[in-house]
Design a protein around this motif. Structure first.
Motif, short mmCIF file in Angstrom:
data_model
loop_
_atom_site.label_atom_id
_atom_site.label_comp_id
_atom_site.label_asym_id
_atom_site.label_seq_id
_atom_site.Cartn_x
_atom_site.Cartn_y
_atom_site.Cartn_z
N VAL A 90 0.84 -1.20 0.00
CA VAL A 90 0.00 0.00 0.00
C VAL A 90 0.88 1.24 0.00
O VAL A 90 0.60 2.21 -0.71
N GLY A 91 1.95 1.22 0.76
CA GLY A 91 2.88 2.35 0.77
C GLY A 91 3.50 2.57 -0.61
O GLY A 91 3.67 3.71 -1.05
N ARG B 174 0.84 4.12 -2.69
CA ARG B 174 0.57 5.47 -2.20
C ARG B 174 1.64 6.45 -2.72
O ARG B 174 1.32 7.57 -3.12
N LYS B 175 2.90 6.01 -2.74
CA LYS B 175 3.97 6.88 -3.24
C LYS B 175 3.81 7.14 -4.74
O LYS B 175 4.06 8.25 -5.20
N ASP C 27 0.93 7.12 -6.30
CA ASP C 27 -0.26 7.97 -6.35
C ASP C 27 0.09 9.43 -6.02
O ASP C 27 -0.37 10.35 -6.71
N GLU C 28 0.90 9.64 -4.99
CA GLU C 28 1.28 11.00 -4.61
C GLU C 28 2.03 11.69 -5.74
O GLU C 28 1.77 12.85 -6.05
N THR D 38 -4.71 7.14 -11.07
CA THR D 38 -4.86 7.43 -9.64
C THR D 38 -6.12 6.76 -9.08
O THR D 38 -6.10 6.26 -7.96
N GLN E 32 -6.07 3.82 -6.27
CA GLN E 32 -6.87 3.93 -5.04
C GLN E 32 -7.76 2.71 -4.87
O GLN E 32 -7.86 2.16 -3.77
N MET F 35 -5.56 -0.07 -3.71
CA MET F 35 -5.18 0.11 -2.31
C MET F 35 -6.36 -0.26 -1.39
O MET F 35 -6.17 -0.91 -0.36
#
Length: 98
Positions: free
Chosen positions: A53-54, A57-58, A60-61, A83, A87, A90
């Protein structure tokens, strides 16, 4: 791999390049192009034991920052779709309690 050059960085760059390709080739369909990218994400997740997930997330950011600076409609369409797909992935990923 370091934080600066981790696999999420390469995946962010890949998405940006695929968005550029999608922007310039009007014959590309969003669905298959997005599916190809998400397959690459899945390959990375399957190949490594780490904070999945991390990792997403990175990516996605980074892509949200790129999206905010993008004006071409097709590039925006692809990056937005990535994105959303990230999501969704995730949200579906099982939470691992340590």
């Amino acid at each position: 791999m370091t934080e600066k050059y981790g696999p999420y960085k390469q995946m962010g760059i890949l998405a940006e390049r695929m968005a550029a390709h999608y922007q310039t080739d009007a014959n590309l369909e969003l669905g298959p192009h997005l599916a190809h990218y998400m397959e690459e994400v899945e390959v990375n997740i399957a190949a490594h034991h780490f904070d999945h997930v991390g990792f997403m997330r990175k990516i996605d950011e980074r892509l949200k920052a790129t999206l905010a600076a993008t004006s071409n409609p097709r590039r925006v369409e692809f990056l937005h779709a990535v994105t959303v797909a990230l999501q969704d992935r995730m949200d579906a990923h099982p939470v691992v309690e340590h």
